[in-house]
Design a protein around this motif. Sequence first.
Motif, PDB file in Angstrom:
ATOM      1  N   ILE A   1      12.859  77.415  29.602  1.00 45.63           N
ATOM      2  CA  ILE A   1      11.636  77.903  30.226  1.00 45.63           C
ATOM      3  C   ILE A   1      11.901  78.276  31.679  1.00 45.63           C
ATOM      4  CG2 ILE A   1       9.324  77.186  30.954  1.00 45.63           C
ATOM      5  CD1 ILE A   1       9.309  75.421  28.418  1.00 45.63           C
TER       6      ILE A   1
ATOM      7  N   LEU B   1       4.919  82.264  31.708  1.00 49.71           N
ATOM      8  CA  LEU B   1       6.260  81.720  31.539  1.00 49.71           C
ATOM      9  C   LEU B   1       7.055  82.602  30.587  1.00 49.71           C
ATOM     10  CD1 LEU B   1       5.386  77.929  31.064  1.00 49.71           C
ATOM     11  CD2 LEU B   1       6.344  78.991  33.098  1.00 49.71           C
ATOM     12  N   GLN B   2       8.365  82.455  30.640  1.00 47.49           N
ATOM     13  CA  GLN B   2       9.247  83.185  29.732  1.00 47.49           C
ATOM     14  C   GLN B   2      10.409  82.272  29.357  1.00 47.49           C
ATOM     15  OE1 GLN B   2      10.700  86.470  32.096  1.00 47.49           O
ATOM     16  NE2 GLN B   2      12.331  85.267  33.017  1.00 47.49           N
TER      17      GLN B   2
ATOM     18  N   LEU C   1       1.532  74.377  27.546  1.00 49.81           N
ATOM     19  CA  LEU C   1       2.741  75.203  27.600  1.00 49.81           C
ATOM     20  C   LEU C   1       2.596  76.436  26.705  1.00 49.81           C
ATOM     21  CD1 LEU C   1       5.738  75.578  28.449  1.00 49.81           C
ATOM     22  CD2 LEU C   1       6.332  74.198  26.461  1.00 49.81           C
TER      23      LEU C   1
ATOM     24  N   SER D   1      11.501  72.946  26.940  1.00 47.26           N
ATOM     25  CA  SER D   1      12.269  74.005  26.291  1.00 47.26           C
ATOM     26  C   SER D   1      12.583  73.636  24.850  1.00 47.26           C
ATOM     27  CB  SER D   1      13.556  74.281  27.058  1.00 47.26           C
ATOM     28  OG  SER D   1      13.262  74.737  28.366  1.00 47.26           O
TER      29      SER D   1
ATOM     30  N   VAL E   1       2.194  75.579  36.220  1.00 51.03           N
ATOM     31  CA  VAL E   1       3.439  75.828  35.481  1.00 51.03           C
ATOM     32  C   VAL E   1       4.628  75.181  36.190  1.00 51.03           C
ATOM     33  CG1 VAL E   1       2.613  77.968  34.439  1.00 51.03           C
ATOM     34  CG2 VAL E   1       3.842  78.065  36.598  1.00 51.03           C
ATOM     35  N   ASP E   2       4.464  74.765  37.428  1.00 48.56           N
ATOM     36  CA  ASP E   2       5.580  74.208  38.196  1.00 48.56           C
ATOM     37  C   ASP E   2       6.127  72.915  37.596  1.00 48.56           C
ATOM     38  OD1 ASP E   2       5.467  76.306  39.957  1.00 48.56           O
ATOM     39  OD2 ASP E   2       4.106  75.277  41.327  1.00 48.56           O
TER      40      ASP E   2
ATOM     41  N   ASN F   1      11.744  70.378  32.108  1.00 55.65           N
ATOM     42  CA  ASN F   1      12.183  71.685  31.636  1.00 55.65           C
ATOM     43  C   ASN F   1      13.013  71.560  30.356  1.00 55.65           C
ATOM     44  OD1 ASN F   1      14.346  74.051  31.649  1.00 55.65           O
ATOM     45  ND2 ASN F   1      12.488  74.762  32.679  1.00 55.65           N
TER      46      ASN F   1
ATOM     47  N   PHE G   1       2.512  80.420  27.887  1.00 51.46           N
ATOM     48  CA  PHE G   1       3.307  81.506  27.309  1.00 51.46           C
ATOM     49  C   PHE G   1       2.399  82.616  26.793  1.00 51.46           C
ATOM     50  CE2 PHE G   1       7.097  78.920  27.473  1.00 51.46           C
ATOM     51  CZ  PHE G   1       8.105  79.861  27.569  1.00 51.46           C
TER      52      PHE G   1
ATOM     53  N   MET H   1       9.129  73.314  35.467  1.00 49.47           N
ATOM     54  CA  MET H   1      10.350  73.824  36.100  1.00 49.47           C
ATOM     55  C   MET H   1      11.273  72.717  36.595  1.00 49.47           C
ATOM     56  SD  MET H   1      10.037  76.920  35.631  1.00 49.47           S
ATOM     57  CE  MET H   1       8.673  77.263  34.567  1.00 49.47           C
TER      58      MET H   1
ATOM     59  N   HIS I   1       9.918  80.804  35.084  1.00 52.90           N
ATOM     60  CA  HIS I   1       8.744  81.569  35.509  1.00 52.90           C
ATOM     61  C   HIS I   1       8.829  82.984  34.944  1.00 52.90           C
ATOM     62  CE1 HIS I   1       6.947  78.738  38.288  1.00 52.90           C
ATOM     63  NE2 HIS I   1       8.148  78.474  38.790  1.00 52.90           N
TER      64      HIS I   1
END
Length: 193
Positions: free
Chosen positions: A148, A135-136, A126, A74, A61-62, A70, A130, A65, A150
């Motif tokens: 997006i 992720l949130q 992605l 997003s 997931v990094d 991101n 979720f 970020m 963590h």
Amino acid sequence: MASKSVSQEADEILLASAMIGLGARLQVLENETSLSHDRLARLYREIRGCSPPKGMLPFSVDWFMTWLPNIHSSLFYNVWKFLNDNTASKGIHATIDAYRLYLEHSGVADAAQAEPVLSFTRAWMLVRFFDSKMLQLSECRQCGGHFIAHAHDPRGDFVCAICRPPPRAGKTRAAAKERAARPAALAAGAVGA
């Protein structure tokens, strides 16, 4: 063994073809359809003109970020969420529709010609991240956009990468080459005039 209907198989072939056209990896196709590996590989070679790429799917997931991924991720996820919540497009069909809209709005007309920041496989991952609550979406306190983050990160003080870009944002080698090419192109245009 239950046999598949011809129309169901045709639907799966069309679904796989759409995902291949958007750049899906073979593992995504295997997960979203019940077609055999060999059949999917043949379909991939027929559509793309080359063998499917090998290797593992992105699993961290990094990547989502870092500042540019991101922003793009997003954008995609907000479109996916809207489609999934407000239209008849659900599941993988919502992912395909959202990815097409992402490509349209990110300035990439054809995923096969130009390389988008967010690949279809990463977009698919992605959504899975979720679903597994890794992720949130966090609301930026400056612009109000949803980005997006963590899972379980504090949401109250979140500022997005658009409102607070990193110091080196836009200073890649490609951007430097583009900036260096502009004066040369302007000088060549002035000499020819």
